[in-house]
Write an enzyme that holds these catalytic residues in place. Structure first.
Site, short mmCIF file in Angstrom:
data_model
loop_
_atom_site.label_atom_id
_atom_site.label_comp_id
_atom_site.label_asym_id
_atom_site.label_seq_id
_atom_site.Cartn_x
_atom_site.Cartn_y
_atom_site.Cartn_z
N GLU A 135 0.84 -1.21 0.00
CA GLU A 135 0.00 0.00 0.00
C GLU A 135 0.87 1.24 0.00
O GLU A 135 1.84 1.34 0.76
CB GLU A 135 -0.89 -0.02 1.24
CG GLU A 135 -2.25 0.58 1.02
CD GLU A 135 -3.09 -0.22 0.03
OE1 GLU A 135 -3.13 0.15 -1.15
OE2 GLU A 135 -3.68 -1.22 0.45
N ASP B 165 -4.62 0.68 -9.51
CA ASP B 165 -6.05 0.42 -9.60
C ASP B 165 -6.48 0.13 -11.04
O ASP B 165 -7.20 -0.84 -11.31
CB ASP B 165 -6.85 1.60 -9.05
CG ASP B 165 -6.44 1.96 -7.63
OD1 ASP B 165 -5.75 1.14 -6.99
OD2 ASP B 165 -6.79 3.06 -7.17
#
Ligand code: GLA
Length: 379
Positions: free
Chosen positions: A35, A172
């Protein structure tokens, strides 16, 4: 039940009086680990999920794009020959993709159709990337453009950066366009090399939506990016991906406290992500889970992008005996956590974690087992 092809076909047929010519689907994603590493040229391990954006359409012979959003109950349209920014709204995502594809030299055809999705908005599951990749897939299909999933993901990211004004990384859009059913994908965000890794048998991936939201356009995301760039400049490398833990430790004393924490998160997260995919490949779920727990602590303490709601949710998940590991997922500040759980106890996990979270926060969460699906496609 997730939205299905028959639902979007029925919406189209109701509106246009005949079935659509084409149906496209592009999924949202959940990131298992890695992340805030993508914009540092690092590693991520997401999977495309069974929540998606769907478009049913038919070509037009002119340059107009006319879309009805089932979710917003609103019809919008634009002209491919005259793309202009208007006030923020869902149609801007379609326009932005059209603008990027045309700017890359692609000749686009108009179309009309209906749009619907079941990726919760602003929850850290990439509803906007799903919308961008569904739009790109639709344009490619009606305009007879060969589908190059990686190139299209880069254009999707560019439209988010340049048209929408959100400075996101590549994760994404790339997983929404390239996801593989039953697999997570290790992405090298520098080379864009993709290494699918099968999800281990006996393990459920559970999404835990805190029902709290905070926008990504938030200055906090851009602030983290600048702090990472400053740290990379300090180490005289292109990106934090190029700094090993040993290099970091040798010089971290010279960094200010905040930059030091931000860099430590990114550098350690890259290591954890590589170890996590190795653990997954050898079926060592306990190690994968432990690395996810460590990732959460690092995002909470060093990167400072968690929230009280996310922390409560993650602790509730980790406390369950069937949980191997849990962490916040996505940009943070609200939205979703992800857990990996023994599949035979998944129902109990969902019930117990939901009620523990609700009792502590008063928010009613949405907790569900998800499956890994294929990326953007004509269906
Ligand atoms: C958002 C961005 C991604 C990535 C994550 C954090 O989802 O769109 O590019 O930076 O946050 O890992």
């Amino acid at each position: 039940m997730p939205l299905a092809k028959k639902d979007i076909v029925a919406y189209f047929t109701e509106r246009f009086g005949q079935p659509p010519t084409l149906v496209v689907r592009a999924p949202g994603r959940v990131n298992l680990i890695g992340e805030h590493t993508d914009y540092n040229d690092g590693f991520v391990l997401p999977l495309a999920i069974d929540r998606a954006v769907w478009i049913a359409l038919r070509p037009r012979s002119d340059c107009r794009v006319k879309v009805y959003s089932i979710d917003y109950q609103e019809a919008r349209e634009f002209d491919l020959a005259n793309l202009k920014h208007e006030k923020a709204g869902w149609i801007e995502y379609l326009k932005g993709v059209a603008w990027c594809l045309q700017d890359a030299g692609m000749k686009l055809q108009g179309w009309e159709g209906v749009l619907a999705g079941d990726v919760p908005l602003g929850a850290g599951l990439s509803s906007s990337a799903a919308l961008e990749m569904a739009t790109a897939r639709a344009f490619a299909a009606v305009s007879d453009i060969a589908w190059d999933a990686v190139a299209q993901a880069k254009l999707g990211q560019r439209s988010e950066n340049k048209w929408i004004g959100v400075n996101c990384g590549i994760m994404d859009q790339l997983i929404s366009s390239t996801g593989l059913a039953g697999h997570a994908t290790l992405i090298d965000c520098r080379s864009l090399e993709l290494q699918p890794a099968p999800l281990p048998a006996g393990v459920a991936v559970v999404v835990l939506d805190t029902a709290t939201r905070r926008g990504l356009v938030d200055s906090a995301y851009n602030e983290r990016r600048s702090q990472c760039e400053a740290a990379a400049a300090f180490f005289q490398v292109k990106a934090l991906r190029d700094v090993t833990m040993a290099m970091f430790e040798a010089k971290s004393g010279q960094l200010d406290a905040t930059t030091c924490c931000r860099a430590r998160h990114v550098i350690s997260e890259d290591d954890r992500t590589i170890h996590a995919v190795e653990a997954m490949r050898r079926g060592d779920i306990a190690t994968l889970g432990r690395l996810m727990n460590e990732s959460h602590a690092s995002l909470r303490d060093d990167y400072d992008v968690s929230s009280d709601a996310l922390n409560v949710m993650v602790e509730a998940a980790q406390a369950h005996k069937a949980c191997y590991g849990a962490r916040m997922t996505g940009a943070g500040f609200g939205g979703c956590a992800v857990a990996i759980v023994r599949v035979d106890a998944a129902d109990d996990f969902v019930a117990a974690t939901s009620s523990a979270y609700q009792a502590k926060t008063g928010h009613k969460p949405a907790v569900y087992v998800c499956s890994a699906t294929d990326g953007a496609a004509l269906v």
